[in-house]
Design a protein around this motif. Structure first.
Motif, PDB file in Angstrom:
ATOM      1  N   HIS A 155       0.614  -1.487   0.175  1.00 40.36           N
ATOM      2  CA  HIS A 155      -0.091  -0.411   0.299  1.00 40.36           C
ATOM      3  C   HIS A 155       1.101   1.632   0.087  1.00 40.36           C
ATOM      4  CE1 HIS A 155      -3.165   2.413   0.911  1.00 40.36           C
ATOM      5  NE2 HIS A 155      -2.931   3.263   1.255  1.00 40.36           N
ATOM      6  N   VAL A 156       0.193   2.611  -0.920  1.00 41.35           N
ATOM      7  CA  VAL A 156       1.384   3.633  -0.840  1.00 41.35           C
ATOM      8  C   VAL A 156       0.659   4.431  -0.338  1.00 41.35           C
ATOM      9  CG1 VAL A 156       2.172   5.100  -2.437  1.00 41.35           C
ATOM     10  CG2 VAL A 156       2.589   2.946  -3.547  1.00 41.35           C
ATOM     11  N   VAL A 157       1.186   4.854   0.736  1.00 39.64           N
ATOM     12  CA  VAL A 157       0.973   6.194   1.051  1.00 39.64           C
ATOM     13  C   VAL A 157       0.878   7.531   0.619  1.00 39.64           C
ATOM     14  CG1 VAL A 157       0.493   5.455   3.369  1.00 39.64           C
ATOM     15  CG2 VAL A 157       2.293   6.071   2.616  1.00 39.64           C
ATOM     16  N   VAL A 158       0.157   8.106   0.068  1.00 38.38           N
ATOM     17  CA  VAL A 158       0.023   9.546  -0.086  1.00 38.38           C
ATOM     18  C   VAL A 158      -0.326  11.011   0.745  1.00 38.38           C
ATOM     19  CG1 VAL A 158       0.097  10.859  -2.376  1.00 38.38           C
ATOM     20  CG2 VAL A 158      -0.282   8.164  -2.313  1.00 38.38           C
ATOM     21  N   PRO A 159       0.609  11.716   1.019  1.00 37.20           N
ATOM     22  CA  PRO A 159       0.032  12.738   2.184  1.00 37.20           C
ATOM     23  C   PRO A 159      -1.142  13.965   1.618  1.00 37.20           C
ATOM     24  CG  PRO A 159       2.074  12.931   1.337  1.00 37.20           C
ATOM     25  CD  PRO A 159       1.574  11.285   0.444  1.00 37.20           C
ATOM     26  N   GLY A 160      -2.726  13.323   2.762  1.00 32.23           N
ATOM     27  CA  GLY A 160      -3.375  14.003   2.393  1.00 32.23           C
ATOM     28  C   GLY A 160      -4.294  12.725   1.180  1.00 32.23           C
ATOM     29  N   TYR A 193       4.863   7.750  -0.911  1.00 39.31           N
ATOM     30  CA  TYR A 193       4.317   8.442  -1.628  1.00 39.31           C
ATOM     31  C   TYR A 193       5.835   8.758  -1.953  1.00 39.31           C
ATOM     32  CZ  TYR A 193       3.383  12.311  -5.157  1.00 39.31           C
ATOM     33  OH  TYR A 193       3.751  12.779  -6.235  1.00 39.31           O
ATOM     34  N   HIS A 194       6.397   9.176  -3.469  1.00 40.64           N
ATOM     35  CA  HIS A 194       8.088   9.134  -3.604  1.00 40.64           C
ATOM     36  C   HIS A 194       7.402  10.700  -4.689  1.00 40.64           C
ATOM     37  CE1 HIS A 194       8.860   7.106  -6.543  1.00 40.64           C
ATOM     38  NE2 HIS A 194       9.085   5.996  -5.588  1.00 40.64           N
ATOM     39  N   THR A 195       8.110  11.662  -5.261  1.00 42.06           N
ATOM     40  CA  THR A 195       8.211  12.225  -6.513  1.00 42.06           C
ATOM     41  C   THR A 195       8.776  11.819  -7.488  1.00 42.06           C
ATOM     42  OG1 THR A 195       9.280  14.071  -5.908  1.00 42.06           O
ATOM     43  CG2 THR A 195       7.287  14.040  -5.118  1.00 42.06           C
ATOM     44  N   MET A 196       9.623  10.914  -7.515  1.00 41.27           N
ATOM     45  CA  MET A 196      10.818  10.463  -8.272  1.00 41.27           C
ATOM     46  C   MET A 196      10.562  10.362  -9.745  1.00 41.27           C
ATOM     47  SD  MET A 196      13.237   8.301  -6.169  1.00 41.27           S
ATOM     48  CE  MET A 196      12.215   6.523  -5.383  1.00 41.27           C
ATOM     49  N   ILE A 216       1.904  18.081  -4.639  1.00 43.42           N
ATOM     50  CA  ILE A 216       1.948  16.852  -3.117  1.00 43.42           C
ATOM     51  C   ILE A 216       3.871  16.412  -2.588  1.00 43.42           C
ATOM     52  CG2 ILE A 216       1.269  14.631  -1.883  1.00 43.42           C
ATOM     53  CD1 ILE A 216      -0.934  15.169  -3.657  1.00 43.42           C
ATOM     54  N   GLU A 217       4.308  16.552  -1.716  1.00 46.10           N
ATOM     55  CA  GLU A 217       5.139  16.594  -1.376  1.00 46.10           C
ATOM     56  C   GLU A 217       5.888  15.349  -1.879  1.00 46.10           C
ATOM     57  OE1 GLU A 217       7.787  18.670  -2.417  1.00 46.10           O
ATOM     58  OE2 GLU A 217       6.467  19.866  -2.993  1.00 46.10           O
ATOM     59  N   ASN A 218       7.195  14.354  -0.695  1.00 51.53           N
ATOM     60  CA  ASN A 218       7.144  13.640  -0.467  1.00 51.53           C
ATOM     61  C   ASN A 218       6.654  12.455   1.035  1.00 51.53           C
ATOM     62  OD1 ASN A 218       8.600  12.465  -2.688  1.00 51.53           O
ATOM     63  ND2 ASN A 218      10.580  13.601  -1.530  1.00 51.53           N
ATOM     64  N   MET A 219       6.090  11.451   1.026  1.00 47.62           N
ATOM     65  CA  MET A 219       6.085  11.271   2.212  1.00 47.62           C
ATOM     66  C   MET A 219       6.965  11.326   3.182  1.00 47.62           C
ATOM     67  SD  MET A 219       3.676   9.973   4.995  1.00 47.62           S
ATOM     68  CE  MET A 219       2.220  10.038   4.313  1.00 47.62           C
ATOM     69  N   ASP A 220       7.396  11.094   4.129  1.00 41.50           N
ATOM     70  CA  ASP A 220       7.897  10.823   5.132  1.00 41.50           C
ATOM     71  C   ASP A 220       8.268   9.415   5.581  1.00 41.50           C
ATOM     72  OD1 ASP A 220      10.172  11.932   7.285  1.00 41.50           O
ATOM     73  OD2 ASP A 220       9.141  10.509   8.471  1.00 41.50           O
ATOM     74  N   GLU A 259       9.190   7.857   7.654  1.00 39.35           N
ATOM     75  CA  GLU A 259       8.571   7.673   9.901  1.00 39.35           C
ATOM     76  C   GLU A 259       6.945   7.806   9.596  1.00 39.35           C
ATOM     77  OE1 GLU A 259      10.615   6.496  12.595  1.00 39.35           O
ATOM     78  OE2 GLU A 259      11.802   6.666  10.826  1.00 39.35           O
ATOM     79  N   LYS A 260       6.625   8.748   8.834  1.00 36.11           N
ATOM     80  CA  LYS A 260       5.498   8.471   8.819  1.00 36.11           C
ATOM     81  C   LYS A 260       4.582   7.550   8.201  1.00 36.11           C
ATOM     82  CE  LYS A 260       4.356  13.493   8.359  1.00 36.11           C
ATOM     83  NZ  LYS A 260       3.899  14.370   8.009  1.00 36.11           N
ATOM     84  N   ALA A 261       5.284   7.058   6.754  1.00 40.13           N
ATOM     85  CA  ALA A 261       4.641   5.256   6.571  1.00 40.13           C
ATOM     86  C   ALA A 261       4.238   4.501   6.905  1.00 40.13           C
ATOM     87  CB  ALA A 261       5.589   5.290   5.382  1.00 40.13           C
ATOM     88  N   LYS A 262       5.538   4.705   8.013  1.00 36.52           N
ATOM     89  CA  LYS A 262       6.135   3.343   9.476  1.00 36.52           C
ATOM     90  C   LYS A 262       4.784   3.689  10.318  1.00 36.52           C
ATOM     91  CE  LYS A 262      11.464   2.879   9.136  1.00 36.52           C
ATOM     92  NZ  LYS A 262      12.203   3.015  10.260  1.00 36.52           N
ATOM     93  N   ASP A 263       4.613   5.369  10.497  1.00 36.17           N
ATOM     94  CA  ASP A 263       3.650   5.216  11.566  1.00 36.17           C
ATOM     95  C   ASP A 263       2.683   4.683  10.498  1.00 36.17           C
ATOM     96  OD1 ASP A 263       4.995   6.519  13.202  1.00 36.17           O
ATOM     97  OD2 ASP A 263       4.278   7.916  12.463  1.00 36.17           O
TER      98      ASP A 263
END
Length: 260
Positions: free
Chosen positions: A178-183, A212-215, A232-236, A238-242
Motif C-alpha cells: 500500500h502506498v501512503v500519499v499525503p492527504g 509516496y515519492h515524486t521521482m 504534493i511532496e514526498n511522504m516522510d 517515519e510517517k509511512a511507518k506510523d
C-alpha cells in the motif's frame, strides 16, 4: 526475434517487455531478476512508471530470451527468483503463464507484482494455469473503499478483491502493498479500514507500506503528460511507518475477532 534453437518448439508466446532489472532487492524475497511488463489499464495518480502504460510497446521477447538473461546471473538468485511487474503483467496473461511455467521447470521461484485488476471469473481456467506455477504475489491494495479506489486509479476495486479471494482459495500467499500519499491515503479512518479488509484474508503473509515519492515526475515531463500530484511532496518515511502500525493494529484487532 532471437530464440534458443533447442527450445524453439517450447515457446509459443511473445511478450511486450518494458525493461529488465538484473538485481532487484525490493520485489520479493532475496535478490531477484525483475521483468517489467508493458501495458497497464489503470492510471494511478501517484504512478511513477507512466512509460509502461501503453500496451504493445517495448521489446518483443520470448520466455526463452528472458530466461536466458536470467541464467547469466543465476548464481546471485539462489535465495531469490524471478518477479514479473509492470505496468500490469496480467494484461499479458498467456505470456506471463508461459514464462512462469518454464521458470518453474527450471526450479525458479516465481513472484507476481500486480494490482489484480485484470482478474475475471469468466477466465478462471486461464488463471488456474497461472496459479499452478505461481509461488508468491505482491498485491497492491490501492485503497480501502470502492469509491476511493476509483478516484485514485480510474477503475473500481471489485476485481482486486476477487483476485485476492481466488489466491486464497488456491492457497497462494500474498504480501499486501500500500502506498501512503499525503492527504489521500494517509488518513486514520482509511488505514483502519484497510487493516480490517486485509484481516479477512487467511493467505496474507506480509505488509509493505510504501511512502509516496515524486521521482517519477521527470518521466511525465518527458512524455508531455501533466503530473497529477504536482503540489504534493514526498511522504516522510517515519510517517509511512506510523501508517503501517495503524494498519497492523486494525488488522490484529479484526483478526482476533475472526478467530474468537
Amino acid at each position: 526475434m532471437r530464440e534458443c534453437k533447442h527450445m524453439k518448439k517450447e515457446y509459443n508466446q511473445v511478450g511486450y517487455i518494458h525493461s529488465l532489472e538484473s538485481f532487484g532487492t525490493v520485489d520479493g524475497p532475496g535478490v531477484r531478476f525483475v521483468v517489467f511488463f508493458q501495458g497497464c489499464p489503470m492510471r494511478c495518480l501517484y504512478c511513477h512508471n507512466p512509460d509502461t502504460w501503453k500496451p504493445g510497446e517495448g521489446s518483443r521477447m520470448s520466455a526463452a530470451e528472458i530466461l536466458e538473461a536470467y541464467k547469466k546471473n543465476e548464481v546471485f538468485y539462489k535465495n531469490g527468483g524471478i518477479t514479473a511487474t509492470g505496468g500490469e503483467p496480467l494484461m499479458q496473461l498467456p505470456f506471463l503463464t508461459e514464462l512462469f511455467s518454464e521458470a518453474k521447470k527450471q526450479g525458479i521461484h516465481t513472484c507476481l507484482d500486480t494490482s489484480g485488476i485484470m482478474y475475471r471469473k469468466e477466465r478462471q481456467e486461464e488463471f488456474e494455469r497461472l496459479f499452478d506455477v505461481l509461488d508468491l504475489v505482491l498485491l497492491d491494495f490501492k485503497h480501502s473503499s470502492e469509491s476511493g479506489h476509483k478516484e485514485l486509479t480510474g477503475l473500481g476495486q471489485k476485481q482486486v478483491l476477487e483476485f485476492a479471494h481466488a489466491l486464497e482459495e488456491r492457497g497462494i500467499p500474498f504480501i499486501a502493498r500500500h502506498v501512503v500519499v499525503p492527504g489521500i491515503t494517509d488518513g486514520v479512518d482509511h488505514l483502519n479500514k484497510l487493516g480490517k479488509l486485509l484481516a479477512g484474508f487467511s493467505n496474507i503473509k506480509g505488509l509493505e507500506v510504501l511512502p509516496y515519492h515524486t521521482m517519477g515526475r521527470a518521466k511525465y515531463e518527458n512524455l508531455g503528460i501533466p503530473y497529477p500530484l504536482e503540489n504534493i511532496e514526498n511522504m516522510d518515511a517515519e510517517k509511512a511507518k506510523d501508517a503501517r502500525n495503524i494498519i497492523l493494529r486494525a488488522f490484529q484487532e479484526a483478526r482476533s475477532k475472526i478467530n474468537s
